[in-house]
Scaffold this active site. Structure first.
Site, PDB file in Angstrom:
ATOM      1  N   SER A 124       3.890  39.976 -24.153  1.00 38.75           N
ATOM      2  CA  SER A 124       2.580  39.519 -24.590  1.00 38.75           C
ATOM      3  C   SER A 124       2.612  39.111 -26.053  1.00 38.75           C
ATOM      4  O   SER A 124       3.378  39.675 -26.850  1.00 38.75           O
ATOM      5  CB  SER A 124       1.598  40.678 -24.408  1.00 38.75           C
ATOM      6  OG  SER A 124       0.413  40.426 -25.110  1.00 38.75           O
ATOM      7  N   TYR A 148      -0.790  49.923 -25.560  1.00 33.03           N
ATOM      8  CA  TYR A 148      -0.383  48.887 -24.597  1.00 33.03           C
ATOM      9  C   TYR A 148       0.664  47.974 -25.248  1.00 33.03           C
ATOM     10  O   TYR A 148       1.731  47.724 -24.681  1.00 33.03           O
ATOM     11  CB  TYR A 148      -1.603  48.065 -24.156  1.00 33.03           C
ATOM     12  CG  TYR A 148      -1.224  46.748 -23.513  1.00 33.03           C
ATOM     13  CD1 TYR A 148      -0.615  46.710 -22.273  1.00 33.03           C
ATOM     14  CD2 TYR A 148      -1.451  45.527 -24.181  1.00 33.03           C
ATOM     15  CE1 TYR A 148      -0.236  45.498 -21.687  1.00 33.03           C
ATOM     16  CE2 TYR A 148      -1.075  44.315 -23.608  1.00 33.03           C
ATOM     17  CZ  TYR A 148      -0.465  44.311 -22.365  1.00 33.03           C
ATOM     18  OH  TYR A 148      -0.085  43.113 -21.803  1.00 33.03           O
ATOM     19  N   LYS A 152       4.923  47.212 -24.545  1.00 33.90           N
ATOM     20  CA  LYS A 152       5.579  45.901 -24.384  1.00 33.90           C
ATOM     21  C   LYS A 152       6.755  45.789 -25.360  1.00 33.90           C
ATOM     22  O   LYS A 152       7.835  45.324 -24.994  1.00 33.90           O
ATOM     23  CB  LYS A 152       4.581  44.758 -24.622  1.00 33.90           C
ATOM     24  CG  LYS A 152       3.528  44.630 -23.545  1.00 33.90           C
ATOM     25  CD  LYS A 152       4.129  44.180 -22.208  1.00 33.90           C
ATOM     26  CE  LYS A 152       3.127  44.115 -21.091  1.00 33.90           C
ATOM     27  NZ  LYS A 152       3.718  44.015 -19.768  1.00 33.90           N
TER      28      LYS A 152
HETATM   29  P1  NAD Z   1      -2.900  42.504 -13.161  1.00 36.70           P
HETATM   30  O1  NAD Z   1      -3.392  43.874 -13.438  1.00 36.70           O
HETATM   31  O2  NAD Z   1      -3.790  41.541 -12.491  1.00 36.70           O
HETATM   32  O3  NAD Z   1      -1.537  42.571 -12.318  1.00 36.70           O
HETATM   33  C1  NAD Z   1      -0.635  43.634 -12.451  1.00 36.70           C
HETATM   34  C2  NAD Z   1      -0.299  44.113 -11.040  1.00 36.70           C
HETATM   35  O4  NAD Z   1       0.642  45.188 -11.133  1.00 36.70           O
HETATM   36  C3  NAD Z   1      -1.518  44.655 -10.292  1.00 36.70           C
HETATM   37  O5  NAD Z   1      -1.598  44.024  -9.029  1.00 36.70           O
HETATM   38  C4  NAD Z   1      -1.243  46.159 -10.147  1.00 36.70           C
HETATM   39  O6  NAD Z   1      -1.756  46.672  -8.933  1.00 36.70           O
HETATM   40  C5  NAD Z   1       0.274  46.201 -10.196  1.00 36.70           C
HETATM   41  N1  NAD Z   1       0.872  47.452 -10.701  1.00 36.70           N
HETATM   42  C6  NAD Z   1       0.607  48.126 -11.846  1.00 36.70           C
HETATM   43  N2  NAD Z   1       1.406  49.182 -11.964  1.00 36.70           N
HETATM   44  C7  NAD Z   1       2.223  49.200 -10.873  1.00 36.70           C
HETATM   45  C8  NAD Z   1       3.277  50.022 -10.430  1.00 36.70           C
HETATM   46  N3  NAD Z   1       3.665  51.111 -11.121  1.00 36.70           N
HETATM   47  N4  NAD Z   1       3.904  49.721  -9.267  1.00 36.70           N
HETATM   48  C9  NAD Z   1       3.520  48.632  -8.532  1.00 36.70           C
HETATM   49  N5  NAD Z   1       2.533  47.822  -8.899  1.00 36.70           N
HETATM   50  C10 NAD Z   1       1.890  48.087 -10.068  1.00 36.70           C
HETATM   51  O7  NAD Z   1      -2.391  41.906 -14.580  1.00 36.70           O
HETATM   52  P2  NAD Z   1      -1.958  40.422 -14.947  1.00 36.70           P
HETATM   53  O8  NAD Z   1      -3.000  39.845 -15.829  1.00 36.70           O
HETATM   54  O9  NAD Z   1      -1.541  39.699 -13.755  1.00 36.70           O
HETATM   55  O10 NAD Z   1      -0.706  40.755 -15.878  1.00 36.70           O
HETATM   56  C11 NAD Z   1       0.603  40.766 -15.382  1.00 36.70           C
HETATM   57  C12 NAD Z   1       1.547  41.185 -16.503  1.00 36.70           C
HETATM   58  O11 NAD Z   1       1.390  40.284 -17.610  1.00 36.70           O
HETATM   59  C13 NAD Z   1       1.289  42.582 -17.045  1.00 36.70           C
HETATM   60  O12 NAD Z   1       2.518  43.191 -17.332  1.00 36.70           O
HETATM   61  C14 NAD Z   1       0.522  42.313 -18.327  1.00 36.70           C
HETATM   62  O13 NAD Z   1       0.712  43.333 -19.267  1.00 36.70           O
HETATM   63  C15 NAD Z   1       1.134  41.009 -18.791  1.00 36.70           C
HETATM   64  N6  NAD Z   1       0.243  40.230 -19.660  1.00 36.70           N
HETATM   65  C16 NAD Z   1      -1.005  39.881 -19.219  1.00 36.70           C
HETATM   66  C17 NAD Z   1      -1.870  39.159 -20.067  1.00 36.70           C
HETATM   67  C18 NAD Z   1      -3.254  38.801 -19.612  1.00 36.70           C
HETATM   68  O14 NAD Z   1      -4.082  38.466 -20.476  1.00 36.70           O
HETATM   69  N7  NAD Z   1      -3.576  38.811 -18.325  1.00 36.70           N
HETATM   70  C19 NAD Z   1      -1.447  38.783 -21.354  1.00 36.70           C
HETATM   71  C20 NAD Z   1      -0.167  39.133 -21.759  1.00 36.70           C
HETATM   72  C21 NAD Z   1       0.674  39.855 -20.905  1.00 36.70           C
HETATM   73  N1  UFG Z   2     -14.489  38.030 -27.135  1.00 40.74           N
HETATM   74  C1  UFG Z   2     -15.852  37.989 -27.333  1.00 40.74           C
HETATM   75  N2  UFG Z   2     -16.636  38.616 -26.403  1.00 40.74           N
HETATM   76  C2  UFG Z   2     -16.142  39.249 -25.312  1.00 40.74           C
HETATM   77  C3  UFG Z   2     -14.735  39.280 -25.116  1.00 40.74           C
HETATM   78  C4  UFG Z   2     -13.938  38.663 -26.056  1.00 40.74           C
HETATM   79  O1  UFG Z   2     -16.337  37.423 -28.312  1.00 40.74           O
HETATM   80  O2  UFG Z   2     -16.924  39.806 -24.519  1.00 40.74           O
HETATM   81  C5  UFG Z   2     -13.624  37.338 -28.105  1.00 40.74           C
HETATM   82  C6  UFG Z   2     -12.629  38.247 -28.809  1.00 40.74           C
HETATM   83  O3  UFG Z   2     -13.213  38.810 -29.966  1.00 40.74           O
HETATM   84  C7  UFG Z   2     -11.488  37.272 -29.119  1.00 40.74           C
HETATM   85  C8  UFG Z   2     -11.524  36.297 -27.952  1.00 40.74           C
HETATM   86  O4  UFG Z   2     -12.817  36.421 -27.383  1.00 40.74           O
HETATM   87  O5  UFG Z   2     -11.773  36.557 -30.302  1.00 40.74           O
HETATM   88  C9  UFG Z   2     -10.487  36.597 -26.887  1.00 40.74           C
HETATM   89  O6  UFG Z   2     -10.615  37.960 -26.477  1.00 40.74           O
HETATM   90  P1  UFG Z   2      -9.903  38.523 -25.158  1.00 40.74           P
HETATM   91  O7  UFG Z   2     -10.309  39.951 -25.032  1.00 40.74           O
HETATM   92  O8  UFG Z   2     -10.164  37.620 -24.018  1.00 40.74           O
HETATM   93  O9  UFG Z   2      -8.350  38.374 -25.494  1.00 40.74           O
HETATM   94  P2  UFG Z   2      -7.479  39.004 -26.686  1.00 40.74           P
HETATM   95  O10 UFG Z   2      -6.908  37.850 -27.462  1.00 40.74           O
HETATM   96  O11 UFG Z   2      -8.226  40.020 -27.441  1.00 40.74           O
HETATM   97  O12 UFG Z   2      -6.323  39.765 -25.892  1.00 40.74           O
HETATM   98  C10 UFG Z   2      -5.668  39.173 -24.766  1.00 40.74           C
HETATM   99  C11 UFG Z   2      -5.210  40.293 -23.824  1.00 40.74           C
HETATM  100  C12 UFG Z   2      -4.138  41.136 -24.484  1.00 40.74           C
HETATM  101  C13 UFG Z   2      -3.022  40.248 -24.949  1.00 40.74           C
HETATM  102  C14 UFG Z   2      -3.550  39.154 -25.858  1.00 40.74           C
HETATM  103  C15 UFG Z   2      -2.458  38.198 -26.241  1.00 40.74           C
HETATM  104  O13 UFG Z   2      -6.293  41.119 -23.487  1.00 40.74           O
HETATM  105  O14 UFG Z   2      -3.611  42.031 -23.550  1.00 40.74           O
HETATM  106  O15 UFG Z   2      -4.576  38.422 -25.191  1.00 40.74           O
HETATM  107  O16 UFG Z   2      -1.813  37.751 -25.110  1.00 40.74           O
HETATM  108  F1  UFG Z   2      -2.132  40.992 -25.635  1.00 40.74           F
END
Ligand code: NAD
Ligand code: UFG
Length: 335
Positions: A124, A148, A152
């Protein structure tokens, strides 16, 4: 030969599964459904018309993983499984360290045991902490502000060490920026449990009338309109980045990090206004105080991914806003 997708029922995993199947890859999904449901697996089958093995199992369980590796010939793993809520990780750090680290350690051990040495890992942009400048390049210093993010970074370091110790190992560590949007069909998308923490799911729930008003967290940042700026990327573009990473690790060994972002930053108000315009819906909002831990600006320099992965994001902010609503209006509002 198959590709194992851990967490493949989740938001990014399900879109990646669809892209992989469309590219004629054999896939297997393992997910314990702790943050998703079986319908998402069915929906991948529905979109692609292809069946594939699904294991409802936990990546922290060595025996479950061994069974999957015994029953299938797995060449590569894409590791999405993990917990991802920043706020919750500060309240329940052990839950995050246990699941995110244990699942990766078990997975790597079982991969080694079965001679599987190709891995794509979901990292991330959070590992860049509060960057001094933007756009962010892969060699910028890393630091974290919450458990979190620390999981990572710890996993990145573990994978780096595994690659150092075993020259056969090849890991593409993908640092995602802010994935939003949904599949064009509106059949899969992001549906968080409870009140969403992230911007786009919050906006779609306001649009659907499930939540009343969006709080914009601060308008006094040093940005073009005072609200926070992020690099929003369409989840389908992000999913395609995994296909490119698979090609890369096939021909390289060692550990390599890649930014998956568009290279463009948009503010909260840019997102809000674009969502309103393309979907013709008014989103009531109020300006509130800053959310603790938020940074002003974060966007990627995606040059390395373009050069080494031959990948770049193609979809626009309009596509992201349109596809997010197309999914959410069916999923939440049943429209
Ligand atoms: P998500 O929660 O939708 O998907 C993760 C999946 O993993 C879920 O279906 C959950 O049931 C499964 N899971 C969790 N722990 C498990 C375990 N121990 N065994 C088997 N299954 C398990 O999340 P996502 O948004 O699809 O994110 C996927 C990956 O990308 C994550 O590692 C997350 O940290 C990373 N990531 C997500 C974002 C974002 O904004 N969505 C940003 C940066 C990184
Ligand atoms: N924001 C609002 N109102 C809300 C939610 C968010 O104003 O209700 C604003 C936040 O302050 C920020 C922007 O919208 O300026 C984006 O916020 P998000 O919560 O959607 O995303 P972040 O950038 O804070 O974090 C996300 C994921 C993290 C990841 C990061 C970088 O949640 O896990 O992107 O990939 F690490």
């Amino acid at each position: 030969m198959a590709i194992l997708i851990t967490g493949g029922a989740g938001f990014i995993g399900s879109h990646t599964a669809v892209e992989l199947i469309s590219a004629k890859k054999n896939i297997i999904i393992i997910d314990n459904l702790c943050n998703s449901n079986i319908q998402s697996v069915e929906n991948i089958r529905k979109i692609t018309g292809v069946d594939f093995p699904f294991y409802k199992a936990d990546c922290c369980c060595d025996a479950d993983l061994e069974k999957i590796f015994e029953e299938n010939e797995i060449q590569t793993v894409i590791h999405f499984a993990g917990f991802k809520a920043v706020g919750e990780s500060t309240q329940k750090p052990l839950k995050y360290y246990k699941n995110n680290l244990k699942s990766t350690l078990s997975l790597c051990e079982v991969m080694k045991k079965f001679g599987c040495s190709h891995l794509v890992f979901s990292s991330s942009a959070t590992v860049y902490g509060a960057p001094k400048t933007v756009p962010i390049k892969e060699d910028f210093p890393t630091s974290t502000t919450n458990p979190y993010g620390t999981t990572k970074l710890m996993i990145e370091n573990i994978l780096k060490d595994i690659c150092k110790a075993d020259p056969k190992f090849s890991v593409a560590c993908l640092r995602y920026f802010n994935p939003i949007g949904a599949h064009k069909t509106g059949i899969i998308g992001e549906m968080p449990n409870g009140i969403p923490n992230n911007l786009m799911p919050y906006i779609t729930q306001v649009a659907a009338g499930k939540l009343k008003i969006l709080s914009v967290f601060g308008n006094d940042y040093e940005t073009h309109d005072g609200t926070g700026v992020r690099d929003y990327i369409h989840v389908v573009d992000l999913a395609k980045g995994h296909l490119s990473a698979l090609k890369y690790i096939k021909n390289h060994s060692g550990f390599e990090t890649f930014n998956l972002g568009t290279g463009t930053g948009y503010s909260v108000l840019d997102i809000l206004k674009t969502f309103e315009r393309v979907n013709n819906i008014k989103i009531p909002y109020k300006i509130t105080k800053r959310r603790p831990g938020d940074i002003a600006i974060c966007y990627a320099d995606p040059t390395k991914s373009k050069k080494l992965l031959n990948w770049k994001a193609l979809l626009s902010l309009e596509d992201m806003c349109c596809d997010s609503w197309n999914f959410a209006k069916k999923a939440i509002a049943g429209k």
